[in-house]
Design a protein around this motif. Structure first.
Motif, PDB file in Angstrom:
ATOM      1  N   VAL A   1       0.861  -1.183   0.000  1.00 45.02           N
ATOM      2  CA  VAL A   1       0.000   0.000   0.000  1.00 45.02           C
ATOM      3  C   VAL A   1       0.898   1.234   0.000  1.00 45.02           C
ATOM      4  N   ARG A   2       0.880   1.918  -1.132  1.00 45.90           N
ATOM      5  CA  ARG A   2       1.728   3.106  -1.310  1.00 45.90           C
ATOM      6  C   ARG A   2       0.857   4.198  -1.932  1.00 45.90           C
ATOM      7  N   ARG A   3       0.470   5.204  -1.113  1.00 45.55           N
ATOM      8  CA  ARG A   3      -0.488   6.231  -1.545  1.00 45.55           C
ATOM      9  C   ARG A   3       0.066   7.610  -1.205  1.00 45.55           C
ATOM     10  N   LYS A   4       1.105   8.024  -1.922  1.00 41.40           N
ATOM     11  CA  LYS A   4       1.784   9.287  -1.620  1.00 41.40           C
ATOM     12  C   LYS A   4       0.870  10.494  -1.765  1.00 41.40           C
ATOM     13  N   LYS A   5       0.017  10.485  -2.784  1.00 39.23           N
ATOM     14  CA  LYS A   5      -0.861  11.649  -3.012  1.00 39.23           C
ATOM     15  C   LYS A   5      -1.914  11.770  -1.913  1.00 39.23           C
ATOM     16  N   VAL A   6      -2.421  10.648  -1.459  1.00 37.18           N
ATOM     17  CA  VAL A   6      -3.405  10.664  -0.361  1.00 37.18           C
ATOM     18  C   VAL A   6      -2.755  11.238   0.894  1.00 37.18           C
ATOM     19  N   LEU A   7      -1.549  10.797   1.190  1.00 37.54           N
ATOM     20  CA  LEU A   7      -0.838  11.283   2.382  1.00 37.54           C
ATOM     21  C   LEU A   7      -0.624  12.792   2.338  1.00 37.54           C
ATOM     22  N   ALA A   8      -0.456  13.337   1.145  1.00 38.30           N
ATOM     23  CA  ALA A   8      -0.209  14.773   1.004  1.00 38.30           C
ATOM     24  C   ALA A   8      -1.471  15.612   1.179  1.00 38.30           C
TER      25      ALA A   8
ATOM     26  N   GLN B   1      -3.292  11.298   6.724  1.00 43.91           N
ATOM     27  CA  GLN B   1      -2.974  10.135   7.560  1.00 43.91           C
ATOM     28  C   GLN B   1      -4.238   9.332   7.889  1.00 43.91           C
ATOM     29  N   ALA B   2      -5.304  10.054   8.269  1.00 43.47           N
ATOM     30  CA  ALA B   2      -6.569   9.384   8.602  1.00 43.47           C
ATOM     31  C   ALA B   2      -7.178   8.726   7.364  1.00 43.47           C
ATOM     32  N   LYS B   3      -7.079   9.405   6.248  1.00 42.01           N
ATOM     33  CA  LYS B   3      -7.621   8.869   4.998  1.00 42.01           C
ATOM     34  C   LYS B   3      -6.861   7.611   4.584  1.00 42.01           C
ATOM     35  N   LEU B   4      -5.532   7.664   4.728  1.00 42.73           N
ATOM     36  CA  LEU B   4      -4.711   6.503   4.379  1.00 42.73           C
ATOM     37  C   LEU B   4      -5.059   5.298   5.260  1.00 42.73           C
ATOM     38  N   TYR B   5      -5.239   5.542   6.542  1.00 40.57           N
ATOM     39  CA  TYR B   5      -5.618   4.446   7.443  1.00 40.57           C
ATOM     40  C   TYR B   5      -6.934   3.808   6.981  1.00 40.57           C
ATOM     41  N   HIS B   6      -7.905   4.641   6.644  1.00 38.34           N
ATOM     42  CA  HIS B   6      -9.221   4.159   6.209  1.00 38.34           C
ATOM     43  C   HIS B   6      -9.096   3.319   4.938  1.00 38.34           C
ATOM     44  N   GLU B   7      -8.313   3.805   3.982  1.00 41.29           N
ATOM     45  CA  GLU B   7      -8.107   3.071   2.735  1.00 41.29           C
ATOM     46  C   GLU B   7      -7.340   1.766   2.974  1.00 41.29           C
ATOM     47  N   ALA B   8      -6.235   1.887   3.717  1.00 40.22           N
ATOM     48  CA  ALA B   8      -5.360   0.729   3.935  1.00 40.22           C
ATOM     49  C   ALA B   8      -6.095  -0.395   4.666  1.00 40.22           C
TER      50      ALA B   8
ATOM     51  N   LYS C   1      -6.529 -10.101   2.793  1.00 41.78           N
ATOM     52  CA  LYS C   1      -6.709 -11.215   3.734  1.00 41.78           C
ATOM     53  C   LYS C   1      -7.659 -12.267   3.161  1.00 41.78           C
ATOM     54  N   LYS C   2      -8.675 -11.796   2.474  1.00 39.62           N
ATOM     55  CA  LYS C   2      -9.652 -12.683   1.839  1.00 39.62           C
ATOM     56  C   LYS C   2      -8.965 -13.649   0.872  1.00 39.62           C
ATOM     57  N   TYR C   3      -7.920 -13.153   0.204  1.00 39.79           N
ATOM     58  CA  TYR C   3      -7.184 -13.979  -0.768  1.00 39.79           C
ATOM     59  C   TYR C   3      -5.862 -14.518  -0.200  1.00 39.79           C
ATOM     60  N   GLN C   4      -5.676 -14.338   1.119  1.00 42.60           N
ATOM     61  CA  GLN C   4      -4.476 -14.820   1.811  1.00 42.60           C
ATOM     62  C   GLN C   4      -3.185 -14.263   1.199  1.00 42.60           C
ATOM     63  N   ILE C   5      -3.221 -12.972   0.916  1.00 48.04           N
ATOM     64  CA  ILE C   5      -2.061 -12.296   0.334  1.00 48.04           C
ATOM     65  C   ILE C   5      -1.455 -11.375   1.398  1.00 48.04           C
ATOM     66  N   LYS C   6      -0.154 -11.489   1.588  1.00 45.44           N
ATOM     67  CA  LYS C   6       0.523 -10.659   2.581  1.00 45.44           C
ATOM     68  C   LYS C   6       0.603  -9.207   2.098  1.00 45.44           C
ATOM     69  N   VAL C   7       0.564  -8.285   3.060  1.00 39.01           N
ATOM     70  CA  VAL C   7       0.567  -6.851   2.758  1.00 39.01           C
ATOM     71  C   VAL C   7       1.724  -6.173   3.477  1.00 39.01           C
ATOM     72  N   VAL C   8       2.328  -5.184   2.821  1.00 38.06           N
ATOM     73  CA  VAL C   8       3.259  -4.275   3.487  1.00 38.06           C
ATOM     74  C   VAL C   8       2.789  -2.848   3.247  1.00 38.06           C
ATOM     75  N   ILE C   9       3.023  -2.000   4.241  1.00 35.33           N
ATOM     76  CA  ILE C   9       2.691  -0.575   4.133  1.00 35.33           C
ATOM     77  C   ILE C   9       3.969   0.169   3.777  1.00 35.33           C
ATOM     78  N   ASN C  10       3.891   1.112   2.881  1.00 38.56           N
ATOM     79  CA  ASN C  10       5.068   1.885   2.497  1.00 38.56           C
ATOM     80  C   ASN C  10       5.439   2.904   3.573  1.00 38.56           C
ATOM     81  N   ASP C  11       6.652   2.765   4.110  1.00 44.30           N
ATOM     82  CA  ASP C  11       7.298   3.801   4.942  1.00 44.30           C
ATOM     83  C   ASP C  11       6.646   4.145   6.284  1.00 44.30           C
TER      84      ASP C  11
END
Length: 213
Positions: free
Chosen positions: A39-46, A51-58, A66-76
């Motif tokens: 999850v990399r959403r630089k424009k949303v963060l700006a 920050q709150a919007k990114l949390y909601h999206e992420a 999780k539904k597809y059992q795929i691991k996730v990483v958050i950018n930075d």
């Protein structure tokens, strides 16, 4: 003779409006081709309240993965990763690996940007990162000004006994040029995410064929 390791496809989100992004991710993840999602959403963060919007999206993206059992990483963002119970990818100026290890569980992936610098790859390994990201391999639309790395740098990186992720301008067509390298992750943004929704599944399957051949 043992079978060569097949690299895994690692998808990064782009800056599409969220509803469009989610629709694309839903299709891409359903193909079963994606192994890891960032999850990399630089424009949303700006944005205001970014920050709150990114949390909601992420949170929604993590639930989908999780539904597809795929691991996730958050950018930075180590704190957001810890809050969502997922991994983190850290640029060179975005927090250190020891701090991430203190906040995250052992099964939550920690990646580190290393560009083409072998000393940074060694450092990432010594610090306990799960993978080192090298690139840009080719020029890309996402980061047009990023310096590309040499084939020798990639070869040297692959000899450091840490999983290597490559990024930058990679397509299902040009990946064949790197076929003999022992890569763990192939990181993609534009080659999948810049396509219209109805082309996503087909492109994922083209990637699957490319990686298996």
């Amino acid at each position: 003779m043992t079978q060569p390791l097949i690299p895994q496809l690692y998808l990064l989100t782009n800056d599409d409006v969220f509803d469009l992004l989610y629709a694309k991710l839903e299709i891409a993840l359903a193909t079963g081709v994606i192994a890891l999602l960032q999850v990399r959403r630089k424009k949303v963060l700006a944005e205001q309240q970014g920050q709150a919007k990114l949390y909601h999206e992420a949170a929604q993206i993590v639930a989908l993965a999780k539904k597809y059992q795929i691991k996730v990483v958050i950018n930075d963002d180590i704190e957001l990763a810890a809050k969502l119970g997922v991994g983190v990818h850290l640029g060179q100026g975005d927090g250190d690996i020891s701090a991430a290890k203190q906040r995250l569980l052992p099964n939550q992936i920690i990646g580190r940007t290393c560009h083409g610098d072998i000393e940074l790859v060694k450092e990432a390994k010594d610090d306990g990162a799960d993978y080192a990201a090298m690139g840009a391999v080719f020029a890309s639309h996402t980061k047009p000004n990023a310096a590309t790395i040499t084939r020798q740098q990639l070869i040297d990186g692959c000899q450091q006994e840490i999983d290597i992720c490559i990024i930058g301008g990679l397509t299902a067509e040009n990946i064949a040029n790197l076929a003999e390298l022992p890569l763990t992750y192939i990181a993609i943004v534009g080659d999948i995410m810049d396509l219209p929704v109805d082309k996503i599944a087909e492109r994922c399957h083209q990637w699957q064929q490319a990686l298996h051949s």
